[in-house]
Scaffold this motif. Structure first.
Motif, short mmCIF file in Angstrom:
data_model
loop_
_atom_site.label_atom_id
_atom_site.label_comp_id
_atom_site.label_asym_id
_atom_site.label_seq_id
_atom_site.Cartn_x
_atom_site.Cartn_y
_atom_site.Cartn_z
N UNK A 1 2.05 -2.39 -38.16
CA UNK A 1 3.39 -2.86 -37.85
C UNK A 1 4.31 -1.68 -37.51
N UNK A 2 3.96 -0.50 -38.01
CA UNK A 2 4.73 0.72 -37.74
C UNK A 2 3.75 1.78 -37.25
N UNK A 3 4.06 2.38 -36.10
CA UNK A 3 3.18 3.42 -35.53
C UNK A 3 4.04 4.56 -35.01
N UNK A 4 3.79 5.76 -35.56
CA UNK A 4 4.53 6.96 -35.14
C UNK A 4 3.56 7.88 -34.41
N UNK A 5 3.78 8.00 -33.09
CA UNK A 5 2.97 8.90 -32.25
C UNK A 5 3.86 9.95 -31.59
N UNK A 6 4.90 10.37 -32.28
CA UNK A 6 5.80 11.37 -31.73
C UNK A 6 5.12 12.73 -31.62
N UNK B 1 -1.89 -1.78 -26.89
CA UNK B 1 -0.67 -2.46 -27.31
C UNK B 1 -0.77 -3.97 -27.13
N UNK B 2 -1.60 -4.42 -26.20
CA UNK B 2 -1.81 -5.85 -26.06
C UNK B 2 -2.56 -6.42 -27.26
N UNK B 3 -3.39 -5.58 -27.91
CA UNK B 3 -4.15 -6.03 -29.07
C UNK B 3 -3.35 -5.88 -30.37
N UNK B 4 -2.39 -4.94 -30.40
CA UNK B 4 -1.59 -4.72 -31.61
C UNK B 4 -0.49 -5.78 -31.68
N UNK C 1 4.42 -8.23 -27.68
CA UNK C 1 5.26 -9.40 -27.97
C UNK C 1 6.06 -9.31 -29.25
N UNK C 2 5.63 -8.50 -30.24
CA UNK C 2 6.34 -8.45 -31.53
C UNK C 2 7.20 -7.21 -31.70
N UNK D 1 8.46 -7.53 -23.49
CA UNK D 1 8.78 -7.27 -24.90
C UNK D 1 9.97 -8.14 -25.29
N UNK D 2 9.77 -9.42 -25.50
CA UNK D 2 10.90 -10.35 -25.68
C UNK D 2 11.72 -10.11 -26.94
N UNK D 3 11.15 -9.46 -27.96
CA UNK D 3 11.87 -9.26 -29.22
C UNK D 3 12.48 -7.87 -29.36
N UNK D 4 12.33 -7.05 -28.35
CA UNK D 4 12.84 -5.67 -28.44
C UNK D 4 14.36 -5.69 -28.60
N UNK D 5 14.85 -5.05 -29.68
CA UNK D 5 16.29 -5.05 -29.96
C UNK D 5 16.88 -3.66 -30.08
N UNK D 6 16.07 -2.65 -30.40
CA UNK D 6 16.58 -1.28 -30.56
C UNK D 6 15.71 -0.34 -29.72
#
Length: 998
Positions: free
Chosen positions: A479-484, A496-499, A522-523, A545-550
């Motif tokens: 649910x959280x992925x940091x690849x910085x 990302x289609x599978x996650x 999608x999430x 990305x319909x739920x993207x808010x930030x």
């Protein structure tokens, strides 16, 4: 977890703060002197840290100061006048100086002082009289001074607001019961005591009177280990948030058998810290054994020098620590990794919930250790230089290990195999958080075939070296992925289609060059893309990305385009995405004029960005242009020109088919004559006889005589114009109104296209105003305004010169220039024009170059030349000079009428020679039809050598130029040049008239 250690460190170190820089402001009392301090916060704060000051520079300070930092200087004493002018002073820092004396009234005007730091100075005794007057004092740091006793005076009992007290020093040899008696009614937040490394005494009960939440000891019990028992007894039955022992054994390892940690079981504390010092295996076992029964939640060993105990006897299970129940056990910066193996059974880890092992640099984890850490919920092994084989042993069976592990921190190591990490953790059934940041993970060859535990929801993998292919090896349950900062240059869209559960994605500080339009997640709720390399972003970039808010997407090299502007405006107006770093991190990189311009200031016009508006304007503009073109076509008769061009193409095509046998030879006619049928009488009666009925006749083409019967009229016109060397247009009002004349003029123009129209001869039969011509005569208008034309004179005496000019323009009718063709002019059948008539008596060489040749010539040549020149003048104006000259020359230089018969031919030759001279000099530079001043000067110098040499006037040429230049264009056309010839003819007439009389 770190807050307790930070607080105690402040207590021990006297609340020392690091220097901060602020703008320098001059004191109002010393504007012209360099101030050794900096001021900020509206002159309420002074920073004099580390300025090598030997005294307080109070004269430079404004009276509004509330905080003064004089740490790290060379102050030796505090005088009564140093701070008396600062009644608002609340914070005073004097640490790390060499203060050995403070005046008793040094702070008498500082009643508001709350924070005083005199840590690490040279005070020989506690300045009780100075400190006890500060009734508002809350923080007092006076440890690390040179006083030998820690006894407080009774006046300290008045400091009811005191919260933190740090005292003691390296010369304090011990503690007595009465030392802290004044503090019995004061509840402190923190108390720290420092004593000598060579502790001489400790009276039981010395610290029992202290009431505090945090207790710090900087006391080495190397010489008196039993003192620790008394200290723990004094702390018994009390509750602390933290207790810290600093340098408990500073110089030697404890070798006694007595358990000096027996009192730990009676102490209630949230955290126990052992900071620095020496621990051996026996001392550590004593501490852990007592901690099994102590109500202490968190224990930390940090910066410990650990050593094994050679005298330890292992008694099997009896020797193991099996009931150590702790919330946190931290092993930080241990000098010897054997601290993990002092109990090789690892049972002491069994009931630890959060185990942190940092900077220990162990190089293996036995299989039994994984099994014994059954109770561990959080395992932190960061900063240990671990490699894959150190923690993942393929011989170990991990199926029943770490059943409660939820968070696993592997950051800041040297791991490079993502597949091994997945193999290690796949059996950790409750694992949710995995931190693998700051490693060397992400290579494609070591990131294949990964199988993960399905419960992992949080992956922290920043500061690695991921490739796009390696993303497929990450767990899809996150649910959280940091690849910085992973050096990513593109994304693996398939991952990302599978996650499907991914909500937070951090991709900051990579090298991503573009945002795929088909990126589907999608999430996803929060996305960070700042610090990458893409320059284009639009609404289509996140449409899947319909739920993207930030969204955080600043610090990218943006191309300021309409798409970007539309995206920004859409997010601002609709609010469907919150740009968390807007607007300060959004700047234009392209195009160059907008470099480093804030995107918020990039405001393109609606016309530039609205496609519908652009289409509307384009359609409207195109319509207007078409209407204007149609109007121009109507005004300038463009349909007529189109029709004529079509006729030319058709005629040329037919002519090409007829000439399929071969190319045509030379011109068939000297000239094609275009005229209106209203002017046919003038052409038949005047033009044709003058040019055809003479010794050297011209071959002329007129439509009523020479057009081939039965052919198309257009074909006849085009063919005869192309077969004629010149085209003569007889211009009149009737010509302008004639449709066929219009065609002939247009076809002649097309033939001369790209040239200077030298083959087109304009004969103006009657005056025509160029401005009155129809619009389709634009070329004719241009020729009438720029080209010299022949105008038919109405006076009979001027018509002779007109014919001479016309024949000169037509050129000599030589045999080689005209194709043989039969004609029936005047009932005769003629071949090409007749032979050229030579100049009589071989005089041609004397006059072909100009009016006067260089050098001396015979008198007869001069006479004949004068005659010819005067005859040219007669064509312009018949006056008495002509009569006298002809009579004189006839009597003096001729003996019969046969000479007069030759005058016509000689006159023609003279005019041709005159025109030849004019064009030979006018062609040297500029317009070849006009003489410039330089060309006129050259002509006079070469043709009138003696005349110019004998002239004493240096400006003669300028005057001649001025007299002849009638239109003031600084050039002489042929008509203006003839005036000069006329003048010379008059001079010759007078000369020869005198010669004949003699």
């Amino acid at each position: 977890m770190l807050w307790t250690f930070v607080t105690l460190s402040v207590v021990f170190n006297g609340g020392r703060t690091s220097p901060t820089q602020s703008p320098t402001l001059l004191s109002t009392h010393a504007m012209t002197v360099e101030v050794p301090c900096t001021f900020s916060n509206a002159e309420r704060k002074a920073n004099c840290l580390g300025r090598q000051l030997e005294s307080v520079p109070w004269r430079f300070f404004p009276s509004t100061l509330e905080e003064i930092d004089l740490s790290y200087n060379k102050l030796q004493a505090i005088r009564s006048e140093d701070f008396q002018q600062f009644p608002r002073l609340r914070v005073l820092k004097l640490s790390y100086n060499n203060i050995s004396h403070i005046d008793s009234d040094a702070f008498r005007k500082n009643n508001l002082l709350e924070h005083l730091n005199i840590f690490n100075n040279s005070l020989n005794e506690i300045p009780a009289s100075v400190l006890t007057s500060l009734l508002n004092l809350k923080y007092l740091y006076m440890s690390n001074n040179l006083y030998k006793r820690a006894t407080l005076s009774q006046g300290f009992s008045e400091l009811s607001k005191l919260q933190v007290l740090s005292m003691g020093g390296p010369l304090v040899e011990g503690l007595k019961v009465e030392d802290f008696h004044p503090l019995k009614n004061i509840k402190l937040q923190g108390f720290a005591i420092k004593c000598s490394s060579n502790l001489s005494y400790y009276e039981p009960g010395s610290l029992r009177i202290i009431q505090t939440y945090q207790m710090g000891f900087d006391m080495a019990v190397d010489q008196r280990p039993s003192a620790l028992l008394y200290m723990l007894q004094d702390l018994a039955n009390k509750t602390f948030s933290a207790i810290q022992f600093r340098n408990l054994f500073e110089f030697m390892y404890y070798k006694g058998d007595k358990d000096i940690f027996q009192g730990l079981g009676d102490i209630t504390a949230s955290q126990l810290i052992f900071h620095r010092g020496k621990f051996n295996e026996n001392l550590l076992r004593m501490a852990l054994t007592n901690l099994q029964v102590a109500p202490i939640k968190r224990v930390r060993f940090q910066y410990i020098d650990f050593a094994r105990s050679p005298t330890f006897t292992d008694k099997g299970a009896e020797s193991s620590i099996t009931n150590l129940k702790l919330e946190n056990l931290d092993l930080w910066y241990i000098s010897n990794p054997d601290i993990l193996r002092f109990d090789w059974r690892f049972t002491w880890f069994n009931k630890i919930k959060q185990l942190s092992i940092r900077n220990v640099y162990f190089n293996s984890v036995p299989c039994d250790a994984w099994v014994e850490m059954a109770g561990v919920e959080m395992l932190d092994v960061a900063d240990n230089r671990l490699q894959d084989e150190y923690i993942f042993n393929q011989r170990c069976d991990y199926r029943s290990s770490m059943p409660n592990l939820q968070t696993f921190n592997l950051s800041n190591n040297e791991l490079d195999n993502l597949r091994d990490i997945s193999a290690l953790t796949r059996r950790f059934s409750r694992l949710e958080v995995l931190d693998i940041s700051h490693n060397k993970l992400g290579a494609a060859d070591t990131s294949r075939g990964c199988i993960w535990n399905g419960n992992i929801t949080r992956i922290i993998a920043d500061h690695n070296q991921f490739t796009a292919e390696a993303l497929a090896c990450l767990p899809t349950s996150v649910q959280f992925l940091d690849l910085s900062s992973c050096n990513l240059d593109q994304l693996n869209i398939a991952y990302f289609e599978k996650a499907l559960n991914l909500k937070d994605l951090l991709l900051s500080d990579n090298k991503i060059k573009f945002i795929p339009s088909k990126w589907e997640s999608p999430s996803l709720l929060r996305l960070s893309l700042d610090g990458n390399s893409f320059g284009v972003i639009s609404k289509k970039s996140f449409q899947l990305m319909p739920k993207l808010s930030h969204l955080r997407a600043g610090n990218n090299p943006y191309h300021c385009t309409c798409e970007l502007h539309a995206f920004i405006e859409d997010t601002k107006t609709k609010g469907w995405i919150n740009l968390t770093d807007w607007p300060e991190n959004y700047k234009c990189y392209h195009p160059e004029p907008f470099l480093n311009t804030g995107i918020s200031k990039y405001l393109p016009s609606k016309v530039a960005c609205d496609v519908r508006l652009v289409i509307l304007i384009s359609v409207a503009t195109t319509t207007v242009v078409i209407l204007i073109l149609m109007l121009l076509c109507y005004i300038f008769d463009l349909p007529w020109y189109t029709k004529a061009t079509y006729q030319i193409i058709r005629a040329k095509y037919r002519a090409h088919k007829e000439r399929a046998a071969g190319e045509a030879g030379p011109f068939a006619y000297h000239a094609f004559i275009s005229y209106s049928h209203w002017d046919a009488d003038w052409v038949r009666d005047q033009l044709l006889p003058c040019l055809e009925n003479n010794r050297n006749p011209y071959r002329l083409c007129i439509h009523e005589r020479d057009f081939m019967p039965g052919r198309w009229i257009i074909d006849n016109i085009i063919e005869n114009i192309e077969n004629s060397h010149k085209v003569i247009f007889v211009l009149s009002h009737h010509f302008v109104n004639s449709e066929w004349c219009n065609y002939e003029l247009y076809f002649a123009q097309q033939r001369a296209m790209g040239k200077t129209f030298s083959d087109v001869i304009l004969v103006v039969k009657e005056p025509i105003d160029p401005g009155s011509l129809p619009s389709k005569y634009c070329k004719l208008k241009k020729m009438l305004s720029t080209k010299t034309y022949l105008e038919w004179p109405q006076q009979a005496n001027q018509q002779a010169f007109f014919w001479a000019q016309l024949r000169s323009v037509l050129g000599k009718p030589t045999r080689n220039s005209v194709r043989s063709r039969k004609s029936s002019v005047g009932g005769r059948s003629l071949e090409n024009g007749g032979p050229e008539v030579p100049f009589p008596n071989g005089e041609a060489e004397n006059i072909h170059d100009g009016v006067f040749n260089k050098g001396q010539i015979p008198l007869l040549a001069q006479v004949r030349r004068a005659q010819l020149m005067r005859c040219q003048l007669d064509a312009l104006e018949l006056d008495f000079f002509v009569v006298r000259m002809l009579c004189c020359c006839a009597k003096a230089c001729s003996s019969g009428t046969e000479h007069v018969d030759k005058m016509s031919s000689q006159l023609e030759k003279a005019i041709e020679g005159l025109i030849t001279v004019f064009h030979s000099y006018s062609s040297k530079e500029g317009d070849k039809h006009k003489l410039s001043k330089a060309e006129l000067k050259t002509l006079l110098q070469e043709e009138l050598t003696d005349f110019i040499a004998g002239c004493s006037d240096a400006s003669a040429v300028d005057k001649i130029m001025t007299d002849l230049d009638e239109n003031g264009d600084q050039q002489l056309d042929f008509q203006e040049f003839v005036v000069l010839v006329a003048a010379l003819t008059v001079a010759c007439n007078e000369f020869f008239e005198g010669s004949c009389q003699k």
